[in-house]
Design a protein around this motif. Structure first.
Motif, PDB file in Angstrom:
ATOM      1  N   ASP A 104      19.710 -13.064 -13.577  1.00 31.49           N
ATOM      2  CA  ASP A 104      20.922 -13.603 -12.973  1.00 31.49           C
ATOM      3  C   ASP A 104      21.113 -15.037 -13.471  1.00 31.49           C
ATOM      4  O   ASP A 104      20.249 -15.890 -13.243  1.00 31.49           O
ATOM      5  N   PRO A 105      22.230 -15.322 -14.150  1.00 25.51           N
ATOM      6  CA  PRO A 105      22.398 -16.674 -14.702  1.00 25.51           C
ATOM      7  C   PRO A 105      22.384 -17.781 -13.658  1.00 25.51           C
ATOM      8  O   PRO A 105      22.190 -18.943 -13.996  1.00 25.51           O
ATOM      9  N   LEU A 106      22.556 -17.454 -12.392  1.00 22.69           N
ATOM     10  CA  LEU A 106      22.560 -18.507 -11.371  1.00 22.69           C
ATOM     11  C   LEU A 106      21.162 -18.842 -10.837  1.00 22.69           C
ATOM     12  O   LEU A 106      21.011 -19.791 -10.074  1.00 22.69           O
ATOM     13  N   CYS A 107      20.168 -18.070 -11.204  1.00 21.62           N
ATOM     14  CA  CYS A 107      18.817 -18.348 -10.673  1.00 21.62           C
ATOM     15  C   CYS A 107      18.416 -19.783 -11.023  1.00 21.62           C
ATOM     16  O   CYS A 107      18.476 -20.202 -12.180  1.00 21.62           O
ATOM     17  N   GLY A 108      17.987 -20.514 -10.011  1.00 27.40           N
ATOM     18  CA  GLY A 108      17.686 -21.939 -10.188  1.00 27.40           C
ATOM     19  C   GLY A 108      16.539 -22.229 -11.148  1.00 27.40           C
ATOM     20  O   GLY A 108      16.398 -23.350 -11.627  1.00 27.40           O
ATOM     21  N   ARG A 109      15.696 -21.228 -11.426  1.00 28.02           N
ATOM     22  CA  ARG A 109      14.526 -21.479 -12.269  1.00 28.02           C
ATOM     23  C   ARG A 109      14.669 -20.920 -13.679  1.00 28.02           C
ATOM     24  O   ARG A 109      13.685 -20.849 -14.413  1.00 28.02           O
ATOM     25  N   ASN A 110      15.875 -20.516 -14.064  1.00 31.10           N
ATOM     26  CA  ASN A 110      16.013 -19.905 -15.393  1.00 31.10           C
ATOM     27  C   ASN A 110      15.506 -20.808 -16.516  1.00 31.10           C
ATOM     28  O   ASN A 110      14.991 -20.332 -17.515  1.00 31.10           O
TER      29      ASN A 110
END
Ligand code: BGC
Length: 667
Positions: A104-110
């Motif tokens: 998910d591009p919104l995941c804070g840890r990408n």
């Protein structure tokens, strides 16, 4: 030390760490092991029991940028440099690399993870582990598994079907295990309802199928029931929690933890300590700090991705420049010593050694006086406008206008997901207003995860992805902008047009449950069926030269497929090209993604020259996980072997055929 030398109480105690960062040592009876984080450089806490009291250390480009290099050698050198930082700081274990899949591009840890693709994440992860452990520091591959959201991360369950677990979420760990990592860290989330720290099924697969012979360590505070996690096979809980330790002792006394299991787990921790110490024995750092800092520039140069260019780049000699955006001069801000702008936040952050860069000063060395205006003050606040009128006037008067925009640790951080894929409104406004008066507007982005550029992309001349860049990011960027170094990075994840275009946007999610309804169709596996949602495809990146691929030849020894091809550099820059090899089953017997990455190579080609590339696909390249057989399976049939410059730019195609399990080359 042998487990026989430990009392039962000591064995129980050994399964729980000591303080925040160490294993139990029984006051010197046993050596202890010290751990530290590093998603962008070592975050070494100076005091044992403090989270935030960190010693400054070399800041490297983030894991996302490292993956954008697609270069195994850069990955190995990166890991060796980080290992040297660990050796200098007295750390035995590095809590990384992060091979967990980006869903998910919104995941804070990408920014801490390598890729949306399991083969790329696993292969780079394996190189990282091998190099790091070779240098004398143990790896702890993380986070196992399906750790794709920070929101409510300790409660939410990732509800994933078995085949997607096997082919997508476990696979990078399976590949990384080939380098024999000393440890793996479980994640916070639940997997199909079961806490990752109690995920016996997954731990058994690691051991029995991927030959993992290290220990599973908990993520920090990921254990809720120490007895249950021990029974599942989690050997070491970190950090120490008295109540969990007492719960374990009570569990043992109540007969809920057998002597056999306790022996096996304490044995594992002892051998973990012994392995870590054996790895580090006699080792000291090989590169000086200066050499490591210099390497951060090389790594960044390899990872920067040129996303759009109508010819304005590289900047022409004698061009007059205007510049705006506070990211152009992060050095100028009071909080410049902390990493808010050019880094993600949370356990991945690092306190850098050298001051943040000044793009104005660096580019003025080559272009003379540059008109600069910050235009916006903050990366997270939508209405943080400064004087945009000045930025617009400057832009109108110069040949080329550069806008430096992005996110930072207030937006991309552990513990919180991003609220939006878009830049803050003040940043978008600055891009639009300056581009309206200067068509030669170049946008440079500093961020750790895909940005929605739909509001402004068609108005600008060029876009450069600089990620979270590390100590020498400014110098690397100057070399790319001026063409001293030809861009060669390619995206390790798809950049969708908008969040609404992603497969996860419409899927079921509540505070407890995330349903992975897209199954196997993560990243480009989804966009191959929905190409209209893609802004920049997986594996995409422009160069200042053009590459022509030709003369594909396939060969097989019955098991492996040898894929050879030529890459011609038809331009005037010496450059590197990342070529990607995808496998595409032509008439699959079960649902399969349209194509899957199974090999890649980064090749250096002189201007006007050619180079030969060879990628070897192993027996697993054609296989899928059969839920009917509970096994990896290669069906009879025809498979295309596609050599590509990105997931949407296939250049050469050959075919192989499997008949009665026998592999032959067709063309
Ligand atoms: C993170 C881990 C990290 C650990 C120790 C946790 O909050 O999830 O990735 O290794 O802290 O800092």
């Amino acid at each position: 030390m042998k487990k026989e030398q430990l009392t039962t109480d000591e064995k129980l105690r050994l399964l729980c760490g000591k303080g925040l960062w160490r294993t139990e040592d029984f006051d010197g009876k046993l050596e202890n092991v010290r751990m530290t984080d590093a998603s962008m450089g070592v975050r070494m806490p100076m005091h044992q029991n403090e989270w935030q009291d960190e010693a400054p250390s070399v800041a490297y480009p983030s894991m996302q940028m490292l993956a954008n290099t697609w270069d195994k050698e850069t990955v190995r050198t990166y890991a060796e440099c980080v290992a040297d930082d660990c050796l200098d700081a007295g750390a035995d274990v590095l809590l990384g690399p992060g091979v967990n899949i980006k869903r998910d591009p919104l995941c804070g840890r990408n920014f801490e993870y390598l890729s949306e693709d399991p083969f790329l994440a696993g292969t780079l992860g394996r190189e990282y582990v091998a190099a790091m452990q070779g240098e004398g520091v143990a790896a702890c591959v993380k986070h196992f598994c399906a750790n794709n959201a920070e929101t409510n991360r300790r409660q939410q369950t990732s509800d994933v079907d078995e085949r997607a677990l096997r082919e997508i979420y476990y696979l990078p760990f399976a590949i990384a295990c080939e380098a024999k990592p000393v440890s793996i860290m479980c994640s916070y989330n639940r997997i199909n309802g079961v806490r990752a720290s109690e995920y016996k099924k997954g731990f058994d697969i690691l051991r029995k199928e991927y030959a993992f012979d290290g220990i599973v360590i908990s993520d920090w505070d990921a254990v809720k029931d120490r007895t249950a996690s021990a029974n599942a096979g989690l050997a070491l809980e970190m950090p120490f929690h008295r109540e969990n330790y007492e719960q374990l002792v009570a569990g043992y006394r109540a007969g809920k933890l057998s002597d056999e299991t306790l022996d096996a787990l304490s044995e594992q921790v002892l051998s973990f300590v012994a392995r870590c110490k054996a790895l580090g024995k006699g080792k000291s750092s090989r590169r000086t700090k200066e050499e490591r800092i210099a390497f951060t520039q090389r790594a960044e140069e390899e990872g920067i991705v040129l996303l759009k260019n109508n010819g304005v780049l590289p900047l022409k000699k004698g061009a007059t420049l205007s510049m705006c955006g506070l990211y152009a001069r992060p050095c100028a801000y009071e909080w410049s010593k902390n990493p808010e702008l050019l880094s993600g936040g949370g356990s991945g952050r690092v306190i850098r050694l050298t001051p943040m860069f000044d793009m104005k000063a660096l580019l003025e060395e080559k272009f003379g006086e540059i008109a600069y205006e910050p235009a916006f003050t903050d990366n997270s606040v939508n209405d943080s406008f400064m004087d945009q009128g000045v930025a617009v006037r400057n832009a109108a008067e110069r040949d080329v206008n550069l806008v430096f925009a992005g996110t930072g640790s207030q937006i991309e951080t552990e513990g919180r997901d991003r609220a939006s894929m878009r830049l803050a409104a003040a940043q978008e406004r600055t891009i639009l207003d300056t581009a309206a008066v200067n068509p030669n507007t170049v946008v440079v982005l500093f961020a750790g995860a895909p940005v929605d550029m739909s509001a402004w992309l068609d108005k600008v001349a060029a876009v450069v992805w600089a990620g979270f860049p590390g100590e020498r990011g400014g110098e690397a960027l100057v070399n790319i902008l001026t063409g001293s170094v030809c861009p060669s990075g390619k995206l390790s994840e798809t950049f969708p047009k908008t969040y609404e275009d992603t497969p996860v946007f419409r899927e079921y999610r509540d505070s407890q449950v995330t349903r992975y309804a897209e199954g196997l169709d993560v990243g480009y596996r989804y966009y191959d069926r929905h190409p209209e949602g893609v802004q920049f495809p997986f594996g995409f990146g422009l160069s200042y030269t053009q590459f022509v691929y030709h003369d594909l030849s396939l060969r097989t020894d019955g098991e492996r497929i040898y894929v050879r091809y030529c890459i011609k550099n038809a331009g005037t820059y010496d450059a590197k090209e990342v070529s990607e090899v995808y496998v595409r089953p032509v008439m699959p017997m079960v649902y399969r993604p349209i194509k899957e990455l199974k090999g890649f190579e980064k090749t250096c080609v002189k201007a006007g020259g050619e180079a030969q590339a060879e990628v070897v696909l192993d027996g697993r390249a054609l296989a899928y996980w059969s839920t009917a057989r509970d096994a990896w399976t290669v069906d009879d049939g025809v498979y295309e072997i596609a050599v590509a410059a990105s997931a949407q730019d296939i250049r050469l195609v050959g075919k192989v055929k499997v008949t009665d399990g026998k592999l032959v080359v067709l063309s």
